[in-house]
Design an enzyme around this catalytic site. Structure first.
Site, mmCIF file in Angstrom:
data_model
loop_
_atom_site.group_PDB
_atom_site.id
_atom_site.type_symbol
_atom_site.label_atom_id
_atom_site.label_comp_id
_atom_site.label_asym_id
_atom_site.label_seq_id
_atom_site.Cartn_x
_atom_site.Cartn_y
_atom_site.Cartn_z
ATOM 1 N N HIS A 182 20.606 34.276 -0.541
ATOM 2 C CA HIS A 182 20.009 35.142 -1.790
ATOM 3 C C HIS A 182 20.001 36.436 -1.681
ATOM 4 C CE1 HIS A 182 17.065 32.209 -1.551
ATOM 5 N NE2 HIS A 182 15.669 32.556 -0.411
ATOM 6 N N ASP A 219 18.732 25.151 3.380
ATOM 7 C CA ASP A 219 18.044 25.833 3.976
ATOM 8 C C ASP A 219 16.804 25.227 2.208
ATOM 9 O OD1 ASP A 219 16.477 28.746 4.233
ATOM 10 O OD2 ASP A 219 16.132 27.849 2.441
ATOM 11 N N HIS A 221 15.211 26.257 0.065
ATOM 12 C CA HIS A 221 15.057 27.783 -0.988
ATOM 13 C C HIS A 221 16.429 27.646 -2.115
ATOM 14 C CE1 HIS A 221 11.878 29.112 1.938
ATOM 15 N NE2 HIS A 221 11.287 30.210 0.508
ATOM 16 N N ASP A 299 13.644 26.052 7.146
ATOM 17 C CA ASP A 299 12.529 26.213 6.176
ATOM 18 C C ASP A 299 12.510 25.096 6.079
ATOM 19 O OD1 ASP A 299 14.477 26.181 4.863
ATOM 20 O OD2 ASP A 299 14.194 28.864 3.413
#
Length: 373
Positions: A182, A219, A221, A299
């Protein structure tokens, strides 16, 4: 050169960079930003020679984060990295003295991607608190924040950068940490303070003489940080499989994804793996990488409070096996970063997946204490 000015010493690297700046100042022409970044890359200490007695697994006890219990206010398991390593040692798969310990990324190293403005902003406890999403950190002295939070991150960045060199030398590498997808050159967020993926790739371009890198970001995200950093760079191909209904909702960065697969919340193991198979087949026809950066967040696990997908632990192991096999069958070096995962069970799942990779002869850790099924 005297030892103090050798390119391999910190004083020597600083002297060379200063000389570039002074020569430019004398000529009246400021040094190009790219020239300074290249110089910083060439004279970094992060790429050191690793003895053949070591395996390409990178970890340091300094990875783990403890801030008098404050770290528990974020759902991320900040001791995950050490627990993964311990599980592998306990399983007889890994010997501690064969693990590679990376160096901390210095300010010069970080400036290969980040701006001075961004790095200076991290001297504010309030800024770091926003990035790691733990508001009370804003009340801590910056010296403590540097020591307990940013230093562990910088060690992991050093591990991610070194993992590319090891992958090229050994065929694969695993950094038991990193994957801060991120964070971009100018902006951190989502527990990501440094852009280790972007740094890893920029170092590889200069130091490893490669020009084509594929990022496989699995991931849960969206990897908006590296997407913003490489959005207009044809040398980097991004495959991102993520849940669009969760953080970061970065619609601008999504336009930079070369191949995106968006999964609904609640997607189960079978559908997840089917989507992965299709995506890898497409990626194979679109891009021929010289290095694969695999962001292997856990995740996606069923029960993860942030990922909101429903993939089983066995599904994670199969996922990782598919990606490693994809790279091996095409003879492409691959490095793996462990990225996100917000349950205590994530460490066990990561360790079990690495054990499975060893059983399937996709990695070689130099031990035969675990029988092949």
């Amino acid at each position: 050169l005297p030892d103090s000015q050798s390119p391999h010493s910190s004083g020597g690297r600083r002297s060379i960079l200063l000389a570039v700046q002074q020569m430019a100042a004398a000529s009246g022409v400021p040094p190009a930003d790219g020239t300074l970044r290249r110089g910083r890359t060439l004279f970094s200490r992060l790429y050191f020679d690793v003895p053949s007695s070591k395996v390409p697994v990178i970890y340091s006890s300094d990875y783990d984060i403890t801030v008098n219990g404050l770290e528990k206010q974020h759902p991320f398991d900040s001791s995950k990295w050490g627990r993964v390593c311990n599980f592998l040692v306990e399983a007889g798969l890994l010997q501690k003295d064969r693990v590679v310990e990376p160096l901390e990324a210095s300010e010069d190293d970080l400036l290969v991607v980040h701006s001075e403005i961004y790095l200076n902003s991290l001297k504010s406890s309030e800024k770091v608190a926003r990035i790691i999403e733990v508001p009370i950190v804003a009340l801590l002295p910056i010296s403590l924040v540097q020591q307990k939070l940013l230093y562990p991150f910088r060690k992991q960045v050093g591990g991610s950068i070194l993992s590319a060199k090891l992958a090229l030398e050994r065929g694969w590498a695993i950094n038991i940490g990193g994957g801060f997808h991120h964070c971009s050159a100018e902006e951190g967020g989502g527990f990501c303070a440094y852009a280790d993926i972007s740094l890893c790739i920029r170092f590889a371009f200069v130091r490893l003489n490669i020009s084509r890198v594929m990022i496989i970001d699995l991931d849960a995200h969206q990897g908006n940080g590296h997407e913003k950093d490489f959005g207009s760079d044809g040398k980097v191909y991004i495959l991102d499989i993520y849940n669009p209904g969760i953080y970061p909702f970065d619609y601008a960065a999504r336009q930079y994804i070369d191949q995106k697969v968006e999964l609904n919340s609640g997607t189960k193991t079978e559908d997840y793996l089917e989507n992965l198979d299709k995506a890898l087949k497409v990626a194979e026809t679109r891009f021929q990488p010289q290095l694969i950066v695999y962001n292997a967040g856990t995740d996606i696990l069923d029960g993860d409070p942030l990922g909101q997908l429903k993939v089983s632990p066995e599904g994670v192991a199969i996922r990782d096996e598919k990606v490693f096999r994809f790279a091996k069958e095409r003879n492409v070096p691959l490095l793996m970063l462990t990225s996100g995962g917000y349950m205590k069970s994530s460490a066990r799942v990561i360790a079990d997946s690495i054990i499975n990779l060893s059983r399937k002869n996709l990695i070689e850790l130099g031990t035969h204490s675990i029988e092949v099924e």
